[in-house]
Design a protein around this motif. Structure first.
Motif, PDB file in Angstrom:
ATOM      1  N   GLY A 174       0.923  -1.329   0.081  1.00 14.49           N
ATOM      2  CA  GLY A 174      -0.046  -0.047   0.056  1.00 14.49           C
ATOM      3  C   GLY A 174       1.048   1.291  -0.007  1.00 14.49           C
TER       4      GLY A 174
ATOM      5  N   ASP B 170       0.168   5.286   0.371  1.00 17.30           N
ATOM      6  CA  ASP B 170      -1.298   5.403   0.956  1.00 17.30           C
ATOM      7  C   ASP B 170      -1.368   5.484   2.282  1.00 17.30           C
TER       8      ASP B 170
ATOM      9  N   GLY C 162      -3.714   1.368   0.782  1.00 18.33           N
ATOM     10  CA  GLY C 162      -3.254   0.807  -0.281  1.00 18.33           C
ATOM     11  C   GLY C 162      -4.812   0.022  -0.950  1.00 18.33           C
ATOM     12  N   TRP C 163      -4.548  -0.277  -2.395  1.00 17.51           N
ATOM     13  CA  TRP C 163      -5.594  -0.800  -3.036  1.00 17.51           C
ATOM     14  C   TRP C 163      -6.163  -2.126  -2.505  1.00 17.51           C
TER      15      TRP C 163
ATOM     16  N   ARG D 100      -8.413  -1.383   0.531  1.00 18.94           N
ATOM     17  CA  ARG D 100      -9.601  -0.867  -0.174  1.00 18.94           C
ATOM     18  C   ARG D 100     -10.544  -1.840  -0.820  1.00 18.94           C
TER      19      ARG D 100
ATOM     20  N   SER E  53      -0.108   7.145  -5.466  1.00 17.06           N
ATOM     21  CA  SER E  53      -0.693   8.145  -4.730  1.00 17.06           C
ATOM     22  C   SER E  53      -1.816   7.510  -4.158  1.00 17.06           C
ATOM     23  N   PRO E  54      -2.700   8.071  -3.153  1.00 17.76           N
ATOM     24  CA  PRO E  54      -3.903   7.398  -2.570  1.00 17.76           C
ATOM     25  C   PRO E  54      -5.074   7.331  -3.766  1.00 17.76           C
ATOM     26  N   GLU E  55      -4.924   8.405  -4.442  1.00 14.71           N
ATOM     27  CA  GLU E  55      -5.910   8.124  -5.702  1.00 14.71           C
ATOM     28  C   GLU E  55      -5.740   7.083  -6.718  1.00 14.71           C
TER      29      GLU E  55
ATOM     30  N   SER F  92       2.972   8.787  -6.333  1.00 15.98           N
ATOM     31  CA  SER F  92       3.354   9.833  -5.235  1.00 15.98           C
ATOM     32  C   SER F  92       4.770  10.371  -5.684  1.00 15.98           C
TER      33      SER F  92
ATOM     34  N   HIS G 184      -4.063   4.298  -6.039  1.00 16.14           N
ATOM     35  CA  HIS G 184      -4.503   3.121  -5.112  1.00 16.14           C
ATOM     36  C   HIS G 184      -5.997   2.815  -5.225  1.00 16.14           C
ATOM     37  N   ARG G 185      -6.735   3.914  -5.058  1.00 18.71           N
ATOM     38  CA  ARG G 185      -8.310   3.896  -5.154  1.00 18.71           C
ATOM     39  C   ARG G 185      -8.687   3.364  -6.524  1.00 18.71           C
TER      40      ARG G 185
ATOM     41  N   PHE H  91       0.216   1.956   5.992  1.00 18.02           N
ATOM     42  CA  PHE H  91      -0.373   2.385   4.598  1.00 18.02           C
ATOM     43  C   PHE H  91      -1.570   1.529   4.374  1.00 18.02           C
TER      44      PHE H  91
END
Length: 278
Positions: A28, A31, A40-41, A44, A186-188, A179, A190-191, A38
């Motif tokens: 992750g 994120d 991470g995907w 999520r 980045s968090p987005e 990142s 990973h989303r 972290f």
């Protein structure tokens, strides 16, 4: 369209347990979660699945910096022993970046591990490598990544795996998907990958992960070159140094979630995983 095995609003779900194995991508990074952890995907994705299955359980064995042989030796047997319904298996990216690495040999190792997981009764999700065309200093790896990816597609077909084609995710060519080190999402980012995996499992649609990025101003050429130089100095050079010394970011670290345990259900009014972000 949702899979026939997934009925929103009911308790019918094909997968009641998930184990994720791999390296920093699956752990992750970058994120941020609570404390020094972290998200991470994979976390999520597990949250999305758990929202529809109260008894859902999840483990994440991934550790940053791990090479494919380490993942196969240390994580795959443990994942198989836990007997989950579903395993996500991504590895080989760190190996590809090693000079003189052989994508054909890596794929042979990868296939044996997939065969073991399938023999244990697990459904398996596998991933192609990212397209590195937009990352300075990594563009030269595109050929090796493409060869490795072609093997992974064949493995997916032979063992009836769910394939997540990261190479074709053009939304990840945007720098906002990465990142500062340009090596981790980045968090987005990973989303979007979480939703892309959900799509491969029949639980989401293309629009959820593939939504266009908001318009952004392009940096001037000189500014971009300065950013590239700083990135190489602060991130690439230290990575090469660790590689030459035989060191890894994951040395001494344990998996963040080594056991199959329940996770809290996502409230109906807070499904941030599937909300579009600006």
């Amino acid at each position: 369209m949702l899979s026939s095995r997934w009925r929103r609003g009911t308790a019918v779900l094909r997968w009641r347990s998930l184990v994720a194995v791999g390296d920093s991508f699956t752990e992750g990074m970058d994120d941020p979660g609570p404390g020094d952890t972290f998200v991470g995907w994979a976390d999520r994705l597990a949250t999305l699945l758990a929202a529809e299955a109260p008894d859902f359980r999840y483990a994440n064995l991934a550790i940053r910096g791990k090479m494919l042989p380490e993942i196969i030796e240390q994580q795959v047997p443990l994942a198989a022993s836990l007997k989950p319904d579903l395993v996500t298996f991504c590895g080989g990216g760190n190996d590809i970046m090693v000079p003189n690495s052989d994508p054909d040999a890596l794929a042979e190792q990868y296939e044996v591990a997939v065969a073991d997981l399938r023999a244990a009764g697990c459904d398996v999700v596998i991933f192609t490598g990212f397209d590195t065309r937009s990352t300075p200093l990594l563009r030269s790896l595109r050929g090796k990544v493409a060869i490795y990816n072609s093997h992974l597609w064949s493995i997916s077909e032979r063992y009836h795996c769910h394939m997540v084609d990261l190479w074709s995710m053009h939304v990840l060519q945007d720098r906002r998907a990465w990142s500062e080190d340009r090596l981790h999402l980045s968090p987005e980012g990973h989303r979007r990958v979480a939703l892309r995996v959900a799509k491969a499992l029949g639980l989401a649609n293309d629009g959820e992960w593939n939504a266009p990025w908001p318009a952004a101003e392009e940096a001037e050429w000189m500014t971009q070159r300065r950013q590239d130089l700083r990135w190489a100095r602060e991130h690439v050079v230290p990575w090469i140094g660790r590689l030459l010394r035989g060191e890894s970011m994951g040395d001494g670290l344990a998996p963040k979630r080594p056991e199959l345990l329940p996770i809290a259900r996502m409230p109906e009014d807070d499904r941030s995983l599937t909300k579009e972000k600006g």
